[in-house]
Scaffold this active site. Structure first.
Site, PDB file in Angstrom:
ATOM      1  N   LYS A 139       0.840  -1.194   0.000  1.00 55.98           N
ATOM      2  CA  LYS A 139       0.000   0.000   0.000  1.00 55.98           C
ATOM      3  C   LYS A 139       0.885   1.258   0.000  1.00 55.98           C
ATOM      4  CE  LYS A 139      -3.696  -2.331   2.546  1.00 55.98           C
ATOM      5  NZ  LYS A 139      -4.593  -2.466   1.394  1.00 55.98           N
TER       6      LYS A 139
ATOM      7  N   HIS B 148      13.404  -6.177  -5.440  1.00 56.37           N
ATOM      8  CA  HIS B 148      13.241  -7.473  -6.111  1.00 56.37           C
ATOM      9  C   HIS B 148      13.213  -7.377  -7.634  1.00 56.37           C
ATOM     10  CE1 HIS B 148      12.642  -9.534  -2.366  1.00 56.37           C
ATOM     11  NE2 HIS B 148      11.523  -8.906  -2.085  1.00 56.37           N
TER      12      HIS B 148
ATOM     13  N   ASP C 276       9.307  -4.608   6.970  1.00 52.39           N
ATOM     14  CA  ASP C 276       8.625  -5.876   7.202  1.00 52.39           C
ATOM     15  C   ASP C 276       9.416  -6.792   8.129  1.00 52.39           C
ATOM     16  OD1 ASP C 276      10.585  -6.226   5.311  1.00 52.39           O
ATOM     17  OD2 ASP C 276       9.287  -7.104   3.774  1.00 52.39           O
TER      18      ASP C 276
ATOM     19  N   ARG D 291       2.490  -7.895   8.680  1.00 52.92           N
ATOM     20  CA  ARG D 291       1.482  -8.738   8.039  1.00 52.92           C
ATOM     21  C   ARG D 291       2.103  -9.887   7.245  1.00 52.92           C
ATOM     22  NH1 ARG D 291      -2.891  -6.365   3.642  1.00 52.92           N
ATOM     23  NH2 ARG D 291      -4.040  -8.296   3.284  1.00 52.92           N
TER      24      ARG D 291
END
Length: 506
Positions: free
Chosen positions: A27, A137, A260, A266
């Site tokens: 997001k 990535h 993260d 999450r």
């Protein structure tokens, strides 16, 4: 660098408007939330604030293939059904969907990173911050793991125009595979990645993946297990980075601060607090080397905003007040309305013996690096982005997108409210499962992809990236460090994506 560091901060108020799609963990709105906290803490006043110039397709093809960038430029949600073969070829599927404004989104976050590198090259600043960047990535010829254009590789290529050696550090929970792959065969860039390893996206980043040819020992991988906490993480990070700085002596540092790796993410499974995460960035700041700080992963967006706000404060020398100021997104930060978060009681599966084994092997490899050569630079290529195109934002109230933009966002039925879309529950796994690499083809593909990405970088760097020692390929993949890292079939291109494989062992 002396006295208080001069910091340039890149932000585009449009970045929060981009939307990957309903239920997608990524997001971009988290960048707007971060910016709004910086405004209400008042620390934006201590930085030079820039709206990035948009990176052009030509800028992006300094690393990516022409065909891939042309695809990103032309594909839309309306016409994608006409290009099914290209969608598959360029890996734009579930993890990397086609959404409205996709290419513009790539232009914004890439423009901030490359524009920041230009300012560092001209010694106009000591540190650059671009929280919208850090998409590590993306590959030369395909999207991967929510990332489309690899702004990090492009920024490093820009830094290499002036700086002999660039160090890349990645504390995202996922391995920084796209950046490592790009610079796998050169000694002008050292990549250091601290990441979860073992049945986890992207499946690369083994302790024994150390680089090839001239780049042997210039790729450093620190594979970790679930539940690592502040004490263990920092106790590993500092000696590794101290040895890296001693042996490599970089002229500039790029720091990917993926959030993260925080507790409660999450998609994550580490147990770091915001202070522990920020301690890594604070430590690198002590070396007084030009620093480009980027975002990255982070999917519990209230904690991402907390983390990047705290770390901006650290760069400015502030220990921000724990009580959050009233801001436009206060409802996201309840019930505590505090900056810091508490780690959970999850088990740390990284034993002291395991971590010591990793540290010993990394220090041994780093000791094999030759002394830094003394090679002067002569003809410096022109800047990738014209600095005149970067507008300084004068109106602080407009930086968050304004009330009108926020009203439009909240009225959009696709945008989930925090209590529905920003929870700590893990998304359900898809049916895809990891395929065992019985005949070694998966490992071969990883190497081929690394060489392909490295070839693109070598073409950009010219003679400075030429391979001198083709016999120095690192053929020994087994044997050492079996206790430290388990082989999980890394590099299997048919394996699941980032959403499907996280928590594969839980």
């Amino acid at each position: 660098m002396s006295g208080k560091p001069k910091i340039s901060y890149f932000y585009d108020p449009d970045v929060g408007n981009f939307y990957y799609g309903q239920g997608h963990p990524m997001k971009p709105h988290r960048v707007r939330m971060t910016h709004n906290l910086l405004l209400h803490y008042g620390i934006y006043k201590e930085m030079e604030v820039f709206r990035p110039a948009l990176a052009s397709a030509e800028d992006m093809t300094k690393f990516h293939s022409d065909e891939y960038i042309e695809f990103l430029r032309l594909i839309t949600p309306d016409n994608q059904h006409e290009h099914m073969r290209q969608l598959k070829r360029f890996n734009c599927a579930e993890d990397c969907p086609v959404f409205d404004g996709l290419f513009n989104f790539c232009q914004i976050y890439t423009g901030g990173s490359v524009g920041g590198a230009v300012r560092l090259n001209h010694k106009q600043t000591d540190t650059v911050v671009n929280w919208a960047g850090g998409l590590h990535h993306a590959k030369k010829n395909e999207a991967s793991g929510f990332c489309y254009v690899n702004d990090i590789v492009l920024a490093i290529l820009e830094l290499l125009k002036v700086h002999q050696r660039v160090l890349y550090i990645d504390i995202d929970i996922h391995h920084g595979d796209g950046v490592e792959e790009a610079f796998y065969t050169t000694d002008r860039v050292m990549t250091v990645s601290f990441h979860k390893f073992g049945e986890y996206f992207p499946g690369t980043g083994h302790l024994q993946d150390v680089g090839q040819h001239r780049g042997k020992y210039y790729s450093v991988n620190v594979p970790l297990k679930d539940g690592i906490d502040d004490e263990a993480y920092v106790a590993l990070f500092k000696p590794v980075m101290a040895k890296v700085m001693e042996m490599y002596q970089p002229d500039a540092v790029v720091f990917q601060s993926g959030a993260d790796s925080l507790t409660g993410d999450r998609l994550g499974c580490f147990n770091l607090s915001i202070r522990g995460h920020g301690e890594c960035l604070k430590y690198m700041q002590t070396f007084n080397v030009p620093l480009l700080v980027l975002g990255g992963g982070g999917y519990t967006i209230r904690n991402v905003a907390r983390c990047w706000t705290y770390e901006t404060g650290c760069l400015l020398g502030h220990d921000l007040e724990n009580k959050l100021p009233v801001n436009d997104y206060s409802e996201y930060f309840g019930p505590t309305h505090e900056l810091q978060i508490q780690p959970s009681n999850m088990e740390n599966q990284n034993t002291p013996e395991y971590l010591q084994g990793i540290l010993n092997k990394i220090l041994e490899n780093l000791s094999k690096i030759p002394p830094k050569p003394s090679v002067p630079f002569h003809d410096v290529p022109p800047d990738a982005i014209d600095q005149d195109a970067m507008r300084v934002k004068e109106d602080p109230d407009a930086k968050g997108g304004g009330a009108e933009a926020e009203a439009a966002r909240r009225s959009d039925p696709r945008e989930l409210e925090p209590e529905d879309g920003d929870v700590d529950e893990k998304p359900s796994r898809h049916d895809a499962s990891m395929r065992e690499d019985v005949d070694g083809d998966g490992e071969k593909k990883v190497k081929e992809e690394k060489v392909e990405g490295a070839d693109a970088v070598k073409a950009e760097l010219g003679d400075a990236a030429d391979v001198e020692d083709p016999d120095a390929m690192d053929a020994e993949k087994g044997g050492e460090g079996d206790d430290a890292v388990a082989d999980d079939g890394e590099g299997d291109a048919g394996g699941p994506g980032i959403m499907a494989s996280d928590h594969g062992d839980q």
